[in-house]
Design a protein around this motif. Structure first.
Motif, mmCIF file in Angstrom:
data_model
loop_
_atom_site.group_PDB
_atom_site.id
_atom_site.type_symbol
_atom_site.label_atom_id
_atom_site.label_comp_id
_atom_site.label_asym_id
_atom_site.label_seq_id
_atom_site.Cartn_x
_atom_site.Cartn_y
_atom_site.Cartn_z
ATOM 1 N N ILE A 133 0.837 -1.205 0.000
ATOM 2 C CA ILE A 133 0.000 0.000 0.000
ATOM 3 C C ILE A 133 0.869 1.251 0.000
ATOM 4 O O ILE A 133 0.546 2.252 -0.650
ATOM 5 N N LEU A 136 1.814 2.534 -3.467
ATOM 6 C CA LEU A 136 0.786 3.021 -4.386
ATOM 7 C C LEU A 136 0.849 4.543 -4.515
ATOM 8 O O LEU A 136 0.957 5.251 -3.510
ATOM 9 N N SER A 139 -2.396 7.238 -2.967
ATOM 10 C CA SER A 139 -3.364 6.246 -2.498
ATOM 11 C C SER A 139 -4.402 6.872 -1.569
ATOM 12 O O SER A 139 -4.114 7.771 -0.784
#
Length: 406
Positions: A133, A136, A139
Motif C-alpha cells: 500500500i 501506491l 493512495s
C-alpha cells in the motif's frame, strides 16, 4: 376593407386569448390538485397504500433519463477510471502482490475500497500488505464513519484499517446515502462529513479531486446526484493486471470487489457493486462537477404552466371532437408528458440541470378528473337559475349550456 379585415383578426385574437386564459382552466387545475392531494393523504395515512407510497417516494425523473441514455446498447467506455476486481482474493499476501503489480503499471491515483479492520494472525502477510500500500501513488484508503445512536446523523468515530497507526495515510469514508432506509435506492453521494472537529471526504469526491489535481474542500452543496449514464468502466481481474498495463497507466484505479453480494446496492439502473457506484459518483464529479436542481418555487411555477397547457388542450379536444375526445385526451396528455420529459432529459444530459417534473406530470394525470367535477358543478348551477350568483357564474363558463326551453 383592410380596416375591417384587421378589426376581424383583432377580434378573433382577443377571443382566442380570452379562451386560453379563461378562469375555467385555472379552476380545473386547482380541482385536479385537490384530488391529487386527497389521494396523497390516503397514501400517507393508510397502510394498505404503503407499497404505492414507497414507489412514489422512490421515483425520480432522473431514473427515466438514465434508462433513455442506456437504450440501444450505446455504451461508452471511461477514459479516466479502471476497476481492479479482487473478489476472489482473500489472502493478504496475495493481495499485496496484486498491489505491487498495480504500482508497477504507474496509475495516477489508487483508491482502495476495502477496509482491513482486524489485524489477523499472519503477521508476515500483514506486513507485505502495508508495504504494498505504501508503494501506491496518491493512495486513498477506505474508512467508515460511525454515527451516534442517540443523535442520528452525527458521526462520533471512524473505523479504519488495522495499520492506521503505522503511517500517514489518506482516508475517505465509504458511507453511502440511500433513500427510504438501508434497502433504498442509491442516487446521491456526499462531499464531506464532520467527526468532531475533523473533516472527512467521501471516497468518490476525494478520488476525483486527487485525479484532477484539485485541492478538496467542504463545498456549499454537500449532497450531489450520481449520474448513472451509459458509461461503463473497464474491469481488470487481479490475475491480469500486467497484461493491461497500458490501460491502467495514468488512470484513476479503484481496487475492490465486483461480485461480492454483501457490497451490492440498489441503483436506478439495477443492482450494482459498491465499488462501481463509487466509480459512477467519481466520474460524475469529473465530468459534471455539480448537477443543479430546480428550486421549489420554479418547480411550482412550471407545474402551473404545464397543468394550464393540459387543461386548455383538453378543452380543445372536447370542443372540436365531442364524440371522440375521451381518446384524443389520452393522446394529447401523453404528448404533453413526453415533450416535457424530453426537455427535462436534454437539460439534464446537456446542461447538468435537473428539472423537477414529478409534480407537473402528476398534475396532468388528474386534469381530466378535475374537469369532470367542474363540468358537473356548472351543469348543476345551470338547472338552478334561482341561485342567481351561481347561475351568473355558470353563464360565464366555457362549459355553460343554456337550459332547453320546455
Amino acid at each position: 376593407m383592410i380596416m375591417n379585415w384587421i378589426s376581424e383578426i383583432t377580434k378573433k385574437l382577443k377571443g382566442q386569448v380570452h379562451e386560453i386564459f379563461h378562469h375555467d382552466h385555472v379552476i380545473v387545475v386547482l380541482l385536479a390538485w385537490v384530488i391529487a392531494a386527497f389521494w396523497a393523504v390516503l397514501f400517507v395515512n393508510f397502510t394498505i397504500f404503503d407499497p404505492v407510497s414507497r414507489a412514489l417516494s422512490e421515483f425520480k425523473m432522473t431514473d427515466i433519463y438514465f434508462t433513455i441514455e442506456r437504450m440501444g446498447h450505446n455504451v461508452k467506455w471511461s477514459d479516466d477510471i479502471v476497476l481492479i476486481d479482487i473478489t476472489e482474493q482473500h489472502d493478504r499476501g496475495e493481495i499485496a502482490q496484486t498491489l505491487q503489480q498495480l504500482a508497477a503499471c504507474n496509475p495516477k491515483t489508487v483508491l482502495m475500497d476495502v477496509i482491513y479492520e482486524m489485524e489477523g494472525e499472519d503477521l508476515l502477510a500483514n506486513g507485505e500488505l502495508v508495504s504494498a500500500i505504501d508503494q501506491l501513488p496518491q493512495s486513498i484508503l477506505s474508512c467508515k464513519l460511525i454515527a451516534s445512536s442517540e443523535v442520528q446523523g452525527k458521526f462520533v468515530d471512524v473505523l479504519k484499517s488495522f495499520f492506521e497507526p503505522f503511517g500517514e495515510y489518506t482516508w475517505a469514508y465509504s458511507n453511502v446515502l440511500k433513500g427510504n432506509g438501508p434497502n433504498g435506492t442509491l442516487r446521491d453521494y456526499t462531499i464531506s462529513q464532520k467527526v468532531d472537529t475533523a473533516t472527512y471526504y467521501s471516497l468518490p469526491y476525494l478520488a476525483a479531486c486527487r485525479y484532477m489535481g484539485k485541492e478538496p474542500s467542504a463545498e456549499k452543496n454537500n449532497k450531489r446526484t450520481i449520474v448513472y449514464s451509459n458509461l461503463e468502466f473497464p474491469i481488470v481481474r487481479y490475475d491480469s493486471i500486467m497484461e493491461n498495463k497500458a490501460l491502467i497507466k495514468n488512470k484513476l484505479v479503484m481496487v475492490g470487489t465486483i461480485t461480492e453480494e454483501a457490497d451490492m446496492h440498489f441503483t436506478p439502473v439495477g443492482k450494482m457493486a459498491g465499488m462501481k457506484t463509487v466509480a459512477y459518483a467519481a466520474q460524475t464529479y469529473i465530468d459534471h462537477h455539480e448537477i443543479s436542481s430546480m428550486s421549489s418555487v420554479v418547480s411550482w411555477i412550471l407545474t402551473i404552466i404545464v397543468c394550464l397547457i393540459a387543461a386548455y388542450a383538453g378543452y380543445l379536444t372536447r370542443k372540436y371532437s365531442p364524440r371522440f375526445f375521451i381518446y384524443w385526451n389520452k393522446v394529447v396528455y401523453l404528448v404533453i408528458s413526453v415533450v416535457f420529459a424530453w426537455i427535462g432529459f436534454i437539460c439534464f444530459v446537456k446542461y447538468d440541470y435537473d428539472i423537477s417534473l414529478l409534480l407537473p406530470l402528476l398534475g396532468v394525470a388528474f386534469i381530466e378528473r378535475g374537469r369532470i367535477h367542474y363540468m358537473w358543478f356548472i351543469d348543476y348551477c345551470t338547472i338552478h337559475p334561482q341561485w342567481k350568483r351561481l347561475y351568473a357564474f355558470a353563464t360565464r363558463s366555457l362549459y355553460f349550456k343554456p337550459p332547453k326551453k320546455k
